[in-house]
Design a protein around this motif. Structure first.
Motif, PDB file in Angstrom:
ATOM      1  N   LEU A  45       0.840  -1.198   0.000  1.00 61.82           N
ATOM      2  CA  LEU A  45       0.000   0.000   0.000  1.00 61.82           C
ATOM      3  C   LEU A  45       0.876   1.250   0.000  1.00 61.82           C
ATOM      4  O   LEU A  45       0.630   2.180  -0.768  1.00 61.82           O
ATOM      5  N   SER A  46       1.883   1.251   0.837  1.00 56.86           N
ATOM      6  CA  SER A  46       2.780   2.403   0.911  1.00 56.86           C
ATOM      7  C   SER A  46       3.438   2.683  -0.439  1.00 56.86           C
ATOM      8  O   SER A  46       3.489   3.831  -0.891  1.00 56.86           O
ATOM      9  N   ILE A  47       3.904   1.638  -1.094  1.00 56.15           N
ATOM     10  CA  ILE A  47       4.542   1.803  -2.403  1.00 56.15           C
ATOM     11  C   ILE A  47       3.529   2.277  -3.441  1.00 56.15           C
ATOM     12  O   ILE A  47       3.796   3.185  -4.223  1.00 56.15           O
ATOM     13  N   ALA A  48       2.349   1.670  -3.430  1.00 54.10           N
ATOM     14  CA  ALA A  48       1.320   2.035  -4.414  1.00 54.10           C
ATOM     15  C   ALA A  48       0.906   3.498  -4.289  1.00 54.10           C
ATOM     16  O   ALA A  48       0.611   4.154  -5.287  1.00 54.10           O
ATOM     17  N   LEU A  49       0.907   4.016  -3.063  1.00 54.83           N
ATOM     18  CA  LEU A  49       0.468   5.400  -2.847  1.00 54.83           C
ATOM     19  C   LEU A  49       1.586   6.420  -3.013  1.00 54.83           C
ATOM     20  O   LEU A  49       1.324   7.618  -3.098  1.00 54.83           O
ATOM     21  N   SER A  50       2.815   5.958  -3.062  1.00 55.18           N
ATOM     22  CA  SER A  50       3.917   6.908  -3.152  1.00 55.18           C
ATOM     23  C   SER A  50       4.765   6.773  -4.414  1.00 55.18           C
ATOM     24  O   SER A  50       5.560   7.663  -4.708  1.00 55.18           O
ATOM     25  N   HIS A  51       4.594   5.703  -5.148  1.00 51.23           N
ATOM     26  CA  HIS A  51       5.430   5.481  -6.330  1.00 51.23           C
ATOM     27  C   HIS A  51       5.104   6.516  -7.405  1.00 51.23           C
ATOM     28  O   HIS A  51       3.945   6.703  -7.777  1.00 51.23           O
ATOM     29  N   GLY A  53       5.467   6.402 -10.512  1.00 50.64           N
ATOM     30  CA  GLY A  53       4.950   5.798 -11.744  1.00 50.64           C
ATOM     31  C   GLY A  53       3.465   5.483 -11.681  1.00 50.64           C
ATOM     32  O   GLY A  53       2.847   5.172 -12.697  1.00 50.64           O
ATOM     33  N   ILE A  54       2.889   5.571 -10.484  1.00 48.64           N
ATOM     34  CA  ILE A  54       1.450   5.323 -10.343  1.00 48.64           C
ATOM     35  C   ILE A  54       0.745   6.670 -10.386  1.00 48.64           C
ATOM     36  O   ILE A  54       0.984   7.543  -9.553  1.00 48.64           O
ATOM     37  N   LEU A  55      -0.105   6.831 -11.363  1.00 43.97           N
ATOM     38  CA  LEU A  55      -0.765   8.115 -11.594  1.00 43.97           C
ATOM     39  C   LEU A  55      -1.852   8.395 -10.559  1.00 43.97           C
ATOM     40  O   LEU A  55      -2.379   7.485  -9.918  1.00 43.97           O
ATOM     41  N   ARG A  59      -3.977   6.028  -7.921  1.00 44.50           N
ATOM     42  CA  ARG A  59      -3.833   6.140  -6.462  1.00 44.50           C
ATOM     43  C   ARG A  59      -5.199   6.369  -5.816  1.00 44.50           C
ATOM     44  O   ARG A  59      -5.494   5.806  -4.767  1.00 44.50           O
ATOM     45  N   ARG A  60      -6.039   7.189  -6.455  1.00 43.09           N
ATOM     46  CA  ARG A  60      -7.390   7.429  -5.921  1.00 43.09           C
ATOM     47  C   ARG A  60      -8.205   6.139  -5.890  1.00 43.09           C
ATOM     48  O   ARG A  60      -8.944   5.894  -4.937  1.00 43.09           O
ATOM     49  N   SER A  61      -8.070   5.329  -6.944  1.00 39.24           N
ATOM     50  CA  SER A  61      -8.836   4.078  -6.977  1.00 39.24           C
ATOM     51  C   SER A  61      -8.324   3.081  -5.940  1.00 39.24           C
ATOM     52  O   SER A  61      -9.058   2.199  -5.511  1.00 39.24           O
ATOM     53  N   ILE A  62      -7.090   3.234  -5.525  1.00 34.02           N
ATOM     54  CA  ILE A  62      -6.531   2.362  -4.486  1.00 34.02           C
ATOM     55  C   ILE A  62      -6.962   2.841  -3.102  1.00 34.02           C
ATOM     56  O   ILE A  62      -7.409   2.051  -2.266  1.00 34.02           O
ATOM     57  N   ILE A  63      -6.835   4.134  -2.851  1.00 38.33           N
ATOM     58  CA  ILE A  63      -7.062   4.652  -1.505  1.00 38.33           C
ATOM     59  C   ILE A  63      -8.541   4.684  -1.119  1.00 38.33           C
ATOM     60  O   ILE A  63      -8.878   4.487   0.051  1.00 38.33           O
ATOM     61  N   VAL A  84      -2.556  11.960  -0.525  1.00 37.70           N
ATOM     62  CA  VAL A  84      -2.309  10.990  -1.602  1.00 37.70           C
ATOM     63  C   VAL A  84      -2.317  11.696  -2.953  1.00 37.70           C
ATOM     64  O   VAL A  84      -1.421  11.493  -3.783  1.00 37.70           O
ATOM     65  N   ASP A  85      -3.325  12.534  -3.192  1.00 33.58           N
ATOM     66  CA  ASP A  85      -3.428  13.269  -4.461  1.00 33.58           C
ATOM     67  C   ASP A  85      -2.195  14.114  -4.739  1.00 33.58           C
ATOM     68  O   ASP A  85      -1.747  14.224  -5.874  1.00 33.58           O
TER      69      ASP A  85
END
Length: 184
Positions: A45-51, A53-55, A59-63, A84-85
């Motif tokens: 989760l931490s990587i997905a929200l901070s990477h 390369g993830i637009l 990130r919104r769809s994840i969080i 996150v945004d």
């Protein structure tokens, strides 16, 4: 203060002011601490929200679904989504730390870390807090760290200073007095 510390402080201050207006300082503090714990437990989760390369839409769809399951106050949810945004998740630990510091200052509290040989029970912890409060004149919030190298007593870190009231330190002082011939 570094630019990232300044930025974290600004986010925390804005959140704290909004929380005060809503009379929800403690609830928001609990929520953001809980979210920080979640980030530390879930590297994915931490990587997905901070990477980078993830637009933002990804990130919104994840969080969104994650926060929906957490049961946080709406203000906390909006704040976390904003962080996150804006790609500020790497600062989240500093934001939480700054929020705590702002709240402590507003309440006249100070934070410290007490190092002990074994966990203190609630009565012992309260006596220690009261002793410290009478010495420094303000309430103190203590984080307890277990350190098996401490024979007994405690070591306290408060405001960047260390106070050593451990048995080991008392024995060292006694040894110094014996060595210097100053023991009466």
């Amino acid at each position: 203060m570094s630019a990232s510390d300044s930025s974290a402080h600004n986010y925390a201050l804005a959140l704290y002011e909004l929380a005060c207006e809503a009379h929800k300082e403690a609830a928001i503090q609990s929520d953001i601490k809980s979210f920080l714990d979640l980030l530390s437990r879930s590297a994915d989760l931490s990587i997905a929200l901070s990477h980078p390369g993830i637009l933002r839409p990804q990130r919104r769809s994840i969080i969104g679904p994650v926060l929906a399951k957490c049961g946080y106050d709406d203000l906390s949810v909006r704040f976390i989504k904003l962080v996150v945004d804006r790609g500020r998740i790497p600062l989240f630990a500093r934001i939480v730390e700054a929020y705590h510091a702002i709240g402590d200052k507003a309440a006249g509290r100070r934070r410290g870390v007490v190092h002990v040989a074994y966990p203190l029970d609630e009565a012992q912890l309260q006596r220690l807090k009261e002793k410290i409060r009478t010495q420094i004149g303000t309430d103190v919030v203590l984080e307890e760290h277990i350190d098996p190298t401490i024979i007994g007593g405690f070591c306290l870190e408060l405001d960047g200073r260390a106070y050593d009231s451990s048995i080991r330190r008392h024995l060292e002082r006694l040894g110094e007095k014996i060595h210097a011939g100053k023991l009466h």
